[in-house]
Scaffold this active site. Structure first.
Site, short mmCIF file in Angstrom:
data_model
loop_
_atom_site.label_atom_id
_atom_site.label_comp_id
_atom_site.label_asym_id
_atom_site.label_seq_id
_atom_site.Cartn_x
_atom_site.Cartn_y
_atom_site.Cartn_z
CG ASP A 65 -50.51 -106.62 70.70
OD1 ASP A 65 -50.19 -106.74 69.51
OD2 ASP A 65 -49.73 -106.15 71.56
CG HIS A 267 -47.06 -102.86 74.78
ND1 HIS A 267 -46.03 -103.72 74.46
CD2 HIS A 267 -47.99 -103.06 73.83
CE1 HIS A 267 -46.33 -104.37 73.36
NE2 HIS A 267 -47.53 -104.01 72.96
ZN LIG Z 1 -46.30 -104.64 67.83
#
Ligand SMILES: [Zn+2]
Length: 304
Positions: A65, A267
């Site tokens: 990601d 995040h």
């Molecule tokens: Zn990570």
């Protein structure tokens, strides 16, 4: 640094309306791209950010990601006929991945692609206006954050005052550097009477995946804008520990020690459809906090 543009603020699993980590720092008319999750090139297009203006790319670590958008972006740069040099900073393994991709797709990169392996804390870039350093984070695999520190800016000319004092045009640069002016009569006019204070220099810390260690705040001394992951709410502390992530409360505790002008949370775990509770949790401890979200633009000149 002029502005920060958030392209993605999600974490590993897809969540509706959120994209994996990527952001652009505009600096001196060029772009620094920090992390490059899947689909970053589409996000750049949606935000009308030119691929060609990206001169430096910084990748924190090799969880998908944070970098899976990079092969696609480089491939598009190639198709668009890029000639400008591109510098990439990241884990040594990233170059293996990219090289394999180029080799198996028989791609000949037409522009100069310079890869700089990041394996330790060090100065990555040092220009007239800015330095970029890597800072070690505490994650399941080796992971680095980035510290972008603007150098002291020149003083600003006070137009009215220089006109009245008859300062010649060629002396303006000297004034910006802080020198006094001596006029034709031999009188010394102190710099502060002819100039205004320079604009504030910012230090931006990008801290992606990180389980905060005890003395971590010492690495962030002088940071004015702190971007830190907050994957979970504090009631998921055990999960945060297990996965080497941070809770919103812990990010706020860190901010209390660093005392930046602004804390940006990001995040978020895909389990949260609504991320406002993360903001509320952090705000209790540290009120100068905002949530990163897609297309958020932070102007550095407007932060105090
Ligand atoms: Zn990570």
């Amino acid at each position: 640094m002029e502005k920060l543009v958030i392209l993605g603020c999600g974490s590993a699993l897809p969540a509706s309306g959120r994209h994996p980590t990527a952001q652009v720092i505009e600096h001196n008319g060029k772009y620094f791209l920090i992390d490059c999750g899947e689909g970053t090139q589409s996000r750049l297009r949606e935000n009308s950010l030119s691929f060609d203006k990206i001169t430096h790319i910084f990748i924190s670590h090799l969880h998908g990601d944070h970098y899976l958008g990079l092969p696609g972006l480089i491939s598009s740069m190639q198709l668009l006929g890029r000639t400008r040099e591109l510098n990439i900073y990241g884990p040594p393994g990233l170059w293996e991945i990219l090289s394999l991709q180029f080799r198996l797709s028989n791609s000949q990169i037409s522009f100069e692609l310079k890869f700089h392996a990041v394996e330790e804390e060090r100065c990555l870039l040092d220009t007239e206006r800015i330095t970029v350093r890597s800072i070690q984070l505490n994650h399941r695999i080796k992971c680095f954050g980035f510290l972008l520190q603007e150098k002291e800016k020149p003083r600003r000319i006070n137009g009215e005052a220089v006109k009245n004092a008859g300062v010649p045009h060629f002396f303006m640069e000297n004034l910006r550097r802080g020198e006094d002016f001596i006029n034709e009569k031999g009188e010394q006019i102190p710099n502060f009477q002819l100039t205004k204070n320079s604009k504030k220099s910012h230090t931006y810390a990008f801290c992606s995946d990180n389980r905060i260690k005890k003395d971590f705040h010492k690495k962030l001394e002088g940071v004015t804008v702190l971007y830190h992951e907050s994957t979970f709410l504090h009631n998921e502390l055990e999960r945060a520990k297990r996965t080497f992530h941070t809770t919103a409360q812990e990010a706020a505790e860190l901010a209390l020690e660093v005392n930046p002008d602004l804390l940006i949370l990001s995040h978020y775990s895909a389990r949260y459809h609504d991320v406002r509770p993360l903001l509320e949790e952090a705000k209790i401890l540290f009120p100068k906090v905002i949530l990163a979200e897609e297309k958020l633009v932070v102007n550095f000149s407007k932060i105090y």
